[in-house]
Design an enzyme around this catalytic site. Structure first.
Site, PDB file in Angstrom:
ATOM      1  CB  THR A 148      -9.729  15.219 -95.060  1.00 40.94           C
ATOM      2  OG1 THR A 148      -8.834  15.627 -96.101  1.00 40.94           O
ATOM      3  CG2 THR A 148     -11.119  15.176 -95.674  1.00 40.94           C
ATOM      4  CD  GLU A 188      -8.477  16.604-101.284  1.00 39.85           C
ATOM      5  OE1 GLU A 188      -9.433  16.640-102.067  1.00 39.85           O
ATOM      6  OE2 GLU A 188      -7.349  17.019-101.564  1.00 39.85           O
TER       7      GLU A 188
HETATM    8  P1  NAP Z   1      -5.699   4.279 -95.514  1.00 42.00           P
HETATM    9  O1  NAP Z   1      -4.299   3.853 -95.238  1.00 42.00           O
HETATM   10  O2  NAP Z   1      -6.190   4.322 -96.910  1.00 42.00           O
HETATM   11  O3  NAP Z   1      -6.659   3.345 -94.655  1.00 42.00           O
HETATM   12  C1  NAP Z   1      -8.038   3.334 -94.839  1.00 42.00           C
HETATM   13  C2  NAP Z   1      -8.630   2.235 -93.991  1.00 42.00           C
HETATM   14  O4  NAP Z   1     -10.062   2.233 -94.196  1.00 42.00           O
HETATM   15  C3  NAP Z   1      -8.144   0.825 -94.360  1.00 42.00           C
HETATM   16  O5  NAP Z   1      -8.002   0.081 -93.192  1.00 42.00           O
HETATM   17  C4  NAP Z   1      -9.302   0.295 -95.194  1.00 42.00           C
HETATM   18  O6  NAP Z   1      -9.406  -1.104 -95.182  1.00 42.00           O
HETATM   19  C5  NAP Z   1     -10.474   0.911 -94.447  1.00 42.00           C
HETATM   20  N1  NAP Z   1     -11.704   0.874 -95.235  1.00 42.00           N
HETATM   21  C6  NAP Z   1     -11.876   1.251 -96.525  1.00 42.00           C
HETATM   22  N2  NAP Z   1     -13.146   1.038 -96.910  1.00 42.00           N
HETATM   23  C7  NAP Z   1     -13.790   0.510 -95.834  1.00 42.00           C
HETATM   24  C8  NAP Z   1     -15.108   0.048 -95.624  1.00 42.00           C
HETATM   25  N3  NAP Z   1     -16.037   0.079 -96.591  1.00 42.00           N
HETATM   26  N4  NAP Z   1     -15.430  -0.416 -94.391  1.00 42.00           N
HETATM   27  C9  NAP Z   1     -14.494  -0.490 -93.415  1.00 42.00           C
HETATM   28  N5  NAP Z   1     -13.225  -0.080 -93.563  1.00 42.00           N
HETATM   29  C10 NAP Z   1     -12.870   0.419 -94.762  1.00 42.00           C
HETATM   30  O7  NAP Z   1      -5.967   5.736 -94.906  1.00 42.00           O
HETATM   31  P2  NAP Z   1      -5.137   6.552 -93.809  1.00 42.00           P
HETATM   32  O8  NAP Z   1      -4.105   7.364 -94.505  1.00 42.00           O
HETATM   33  O9  NAP Z   1      -4.746   5.650 -92.689  1.00 42.00           O
HETATM   34  O10 NAP Z   1      -6.244   7.592 -93.315  1.00 42.00           O
HETATM   35  C11 NAP Z   1      -7.073   7.281 -92.195  1.00 42.00           C
HETATM   36  C12 NAP Z   1      -8.305   8.175 -92.229  1.00 42.00           C
HETATM   37  O11 NAP Z   1      -7.910   9.544 -92.171  1.00 42.00           O
HETATM   38  C13 NAP Z   1      -9.153   8.048 -93.494  1.00 42.00           C
HETATM   39  O12 NAP Z   1     -10.494   8.227 -93.114  1.00 42.00           O
HETATM   40  C14 NAP Z   1      -8.695   9.211 -94.355  1.00 42.00           C
HETATM   41  O13 NAP Z   1      -9.726   9.599 -95.239  1.00 42.00           O
HETATM   42  C15 NAP Z   1      -8.433  10.255 -93.287  1.00 42.00           C
HETATM   43  N6  NAP Z   1      -7.428  11.251 -93.624  1.00 42.00           N
HETATM   44  C16 NAP Z   1      -6.184  10.865 -94.001  1.00 42.00           C
HETATM   45  C17 NAP Z   1      -5.209  11.809 -94.282  1.00 42.00           C
HETATM   46  C18 NAP Z   1      -3.829  11.409 -94.692  1.00 42.00           C
HETATM   47  O14 NAP Z   1      -3.093  12.288 -95.183  1.00 42.00           O
HETATM   48  N7  NAP Z   1      -3.414  10.170 -94.487  1.00 42.00           N
HETATM   49  C19 NAP Z   1      -5.526  13.183 -94.153  1.00 42.00           C
HETATM   50  C20 NAP Z   1      -6.811  13.547 -93.762  1.00 42.00           C
HETATM   51  C21 NAP Z   1      -7.750  12.573 -93.468  1.00 42.00           C
HETATM   52  P3  NAP Z   1      -8.851  -2.006 -96.436  1.00 42.00           P
HETATM   53  O15 NAP Z   1      -7.389  -2.174 -96.173  1.00 42.00           O
HETATM   54  O16 NAP Z   1      -9.637  -3.255 -96.322  1.00 42.00           O
HETATM   55  O17 NAP Z   1      -9.124  -1.231 -97.686  1.00 42.00           O
HETATM   56  N1  GDD Z   2      -1.676   9.937-105.886  1.00 39.82           N
HETATM   57  C1  GDD Z   2      -0.975  10.643-106.797  1.00 39.82           C
HETATM   58  N2  GDD Z   2      -0.320   9.980-107.784  1.00 39.82           N
HETATM   59  N3  GDD Z   2      -0.947  11.994-106.687  1.00 39.82           N
HETATM   60  C2  GDD Z   2      -0.216  12.672-107.606  1.00 39.82           C
HETATM   61  C3  GDD Z   2       0.494  12.042-108.628  1.00 39.82           C
HETATM   62  C4  GDD Z   2       0.428  10.622-108.740  1.00 39.82           C
HETATM   63  O1  GDD Z   2       1.007  10.009-109.614  1.00 39.82           O
HETATM   64  N4  GDD Z   2       1.139  12.993-109.347  1.00 39.82           N
HETATM   65  C5  GDD Z   2       0.849  14.167-108.794  1.00 39.82           C
HETATM   66  N5  GDD Z   2       0.018  13.986-107.746  1.00 39.82           N
HETATM   67  C6  GDD Z   2      -0.558  15.066-106.927  1.00 39.82           C
HETATM   68  C7  GDD Z   2      -2.074  14.994-106.786  1.00 39.82           C
HETATM   69  O2  GDD Z   2      -2.708  15.517-107.967  1.00 39.82           O
HETATM   70  C8  GDD Z   2      -2.286  15.847-105.546  1.00 39.82           C
HETATM   71  O3  GDD Z   2      -2.325  17.206-105.893  1.00 39.82           O
HETATM   72  C9  GDD Z   2      -1.016  15.597-104.722  1.00 39.82           C
HETATM   73  O4  GDD Z   2      -0.073  14.955-105.601  1.00 39.82           O
HETATM   74  C10 GDD Z   2      -1.229  14.718-103.505  1.00 39.82           C
HETATM   75  O5  GDD Z   2      -1.917  13.536-103.922  1.00 39.82           O
HETATM   76  P1  GDD Z   2      -2.122  12.289-102.922  1.00 39.82           P
HETATM   77  O6  GDD Z   2      -0.822  11.862-102.360  1.00 39.82           O
HETATM   78  O7  GDD Z   2      -2.943  11.279-103.660  1.00 39.82           O
HETATM   79  O8  GDD Z   2      -2.923  12.930-101.699  1.00 39.82           O
HETATM   80  P2  GDD Z   2      -4.187  13.892-101.649  1.00 39.82           P
HETATM   81  O9  GDD Z   2      -3.708  15.226-101.158  1.00 39.82           O
HETATM   82  O10 GDD Z   2      -4.963  13.876-102.898  1.00 39.82           O
HETATM   83  O11 GDD Z   2      -5.083  13.190-100.535  1.00 39.82           O
HETATM   84  C11 GDD Z   2      -4.493  12.745 -99.304  1.00 39.82           C
HETATM   85  O12 GDD Z   2      -4.542  13.784 -98.359  1.00 39.82           O
HETATM   86  C12 GDD Z   2      -5.858  14.191 -97.967  1.00 39.82           C
HETATM   87  C13 GDD Z   2      -5.704  15.329 -96.961  1.00 39.82           C
HETATM   88  O13 GDD Z   2      -5.515  16.539 -97.615  1.00 39.82           O
HETATM   89  C14 GDD Z   2      -5.265  11.509 -98.859  1.00 39.82           C
HETATM   90  O14 GDD Z   2      -4.593  10.927 -97.782  1.00 39.82           O
HETATM   91  C15 GDD Z   2      -6.671  11.862 -98.409  1.00 39.82           C
HETATM   92  O15 GDD Z   2      -7.287  10.719 -97.820  1.00 39.82           O
HETATM   93  C16 GDD Z   2      -6.566  12.985 -97.375  1.00 39.82           C
HETATM   94  O16 GDD Z   2      -7.838  13.338 -96.903  1.00 39.82           O
END
Ligand code: NAP
Ligand code: GDD
Length: 354
Positions: free
Chosen positions: A132, A134
């Site tokens: 990620t 992050e």
């Molecule tokens: P998501 O919608 O939050 O899905 C996370 C998945 O992980 C869900 O199916 C959840 O199952 C499962 N999970 C959580 N805890 C687990 C455990 N202990 N054992 C097995 N499964 C578990 O996340 P996503 O947005 O699809 O992201 C997919 C992956 O990419 C994650 O690893 C995330 O950290 C990474 N990632 C995401 C982003 C982004 O912007 N979306 C960016 C960078 C990296 P439940 O439904 O049961 O909780």
């Molecule tokens: N969730 C959330 N809720 N975020 C907020 C809010 C709120 O009410 N208000 C402001 N934010 C700001 C957060 O502080 C952050 O700076 C930004 O919005 C994005 O927050 P999220 O949408 O929660 O995503 P993230 O960037 O922290 O994390 C996501 O992206 C990562 C990749 O950079 C997640 O999907 C992570 O799993 C992923 O790795």
């Protein structure tokens, strides 16, 4: 027929990747956790009990904290490709559950690749780790590329950094085909409801329809490089089809603030938004109704923030021939369009799969 195993199959990315791989003719096995209420709306259309179940889509109960379940499933499936998408993926929640987040997001990856090694799958199968942006956290340069040093700012980011490095280590130590996709934020109609884009889109749609008064948010100035989840899953698959394992940034190369996201959602909903006040007292007002529709709430501020992220995905373009097509404006349009439709149809997500 190639067999694949996906952790996090019922999450945003898992659902899109499953569809993509099924369309390519894969047999897909997904790992799900038991929960007291069903949370499979994103994959119900693939795994219905009452109607047609996709014949190549199977679910197994397991957990990334439970090595024995991972070993059992891997031994049963003996997959060709393993995609580790499972995670406690919410950054703010990781401050509340740091040890659990480390266990799932860090050690979970280790458990999977150790299981591969014990079963001899490290010689035959490929492994993908969802790394990620992050990990870049308090960024040391902009845009971030594969060589940018890491500086994680949350227990989530630190845990993911462990997973990232352990995959690299197994690649070097044992010749594992392990790929890290360093994914920047990617969103879609299927995004979890407490991530900021979905919270804004869904919240303002509800405001527009008179179902909610305001949307309460934390930091409006944070900037993210937001792409479209569906096309990021194609990039993930492409990484796994290369001759050699490597790490790739997947990003759009453009970033926008949370404030800009709100403004774009308002444009899509024909709301003329005006900002009033300053600092934490600032509010977003609907110029027509004069009602406060955006409020700031410190509850959503993080102990340490990632202020800005912007990725350089030129390596993915050069080697994978991948580049994003959906722009920021299109992404907002897709999300708002879906939320309008699904909320007007009383949230019947199963029949509104995008
Ligand atoms: P998501 O919608 O939050 O899905 C996370 C998945 O992980 C869900 O199916 C959840 O199952 C499962 N999970 C959580 N805890 C687990 C455990 N202990 N054992 C097995 N499964 C578990 O996340 P996503 O947005 O699809 O992201 C997919 C992956 O990419 C994650 O690893 C995330 O950290 C990474 N990632 C995401 C982003 C982004 O912007 N979306 C960016 C960078 C990296 P439940 O439904 O049961 O909780
Ligand atoms: N969730 C959330 N809720 N975020 C907020 C809010 C709120 O009410 N208000 C402001 N934010 C700001 C957060 O502080 C952050 O700076 C930004 O919005 C994005 O927050 P999220 O949408 O929660 O995503 P993230 O960037 O922290 O994390 C996501 O992206 C990562 C990749 O950079 C997640 O999907 C992570 O799993 C992923 O790795």
């Amino acid at each position: 027929m190639k067999k694949t195993l996906i952790t996090g199959v019922n999450g945003q990315d898992g659902s899109y990747l499953s569809e993509f791989l099924l369309a390519k003719g894969y047999e897909v096995y997904g790992i799900v956790r038991r929960s007291s209420t069903f949370n499979r709306w994103r994959i119900d259309h693939l795994h219905r009990h009452l109607f047609d179940r996709h014949k190549n889509f199977h679910l197994e109960y397991g957990d990334l904290t439970d090595s024995s379940s991972l070993m059992r499933i891997m031994k049963k499936v003996m997959p060709d490709e393993i995609y580790n998408l499972g995670a406690q993926s919410h950054v703010q929640v990781s401050f509340e559950t740091p040890e659990y987040s480390a266990d799932v997001d860090g050690l979970g990856a280790l458990r999977l690749i150790e299981a591969m090694r014990i079963l001899g799958l490290d010689k035959t199968a490929k492994f993908f780790q969802a790394s990620t942006s992050e990990m870049f956290g308090k960024v040391v340069e902009t845009p971030q590329n594969e060589d940018t040093p890491f500086y994680p700012r949350s227990p989530y980011g630190v845990a993911k950094l462990y997973a990232h490095w352990i995959v690299k280590n197994y690649r070097e130590a044992y010749g594992l085909f392990g790929v890290n996709g360093i994914l920047f934020n990617h969103e879609s109609p299927r995004r979890g409801e407490n991530f900021v884009t979905k919270k804004i889109s869904q919240g303002l749609v509800r405001v527009k329809l008179g179902l909610q008064n305001t949307v309460k948010l934390g930091n409006l100035e944070a900037k993210r490089d937001w792409g479209y989840a569906k096309e990021y899953m194609e990039a993930v698959w492409l990484m796994m089809q290369q001759e050699q394992p490597d790490d790739y940034i997947i990003a759009t190369g453009e970033n926008h603030s949370v404030r800009e996201f709100i403004e774009e959602v308002c444009r899509n909903l024909d709301i003329s938004l005006i900002w009033q006040g300053s600092g934490r007292e600032e509010k977003g007002i609907d110029a027509k109704t004069k009602k406060v529709i955006i409020e700031l709430d410190d509850h959503y501020l993080r102990p340490a923030e990632v202020d800005t992220l912007k990725g350089d995905s030129s390596k993915a373009k050069k080697i994978l021939n991948w580049q994003p097509k959906v722009t920021f404006k299109e992404l907002v349009r897709i999300m708002v369009g879906y939320d309008l439709k699904s909320i007007q149809h009383s949230g019947d997500k199963e029949f509104l799969i995008d």
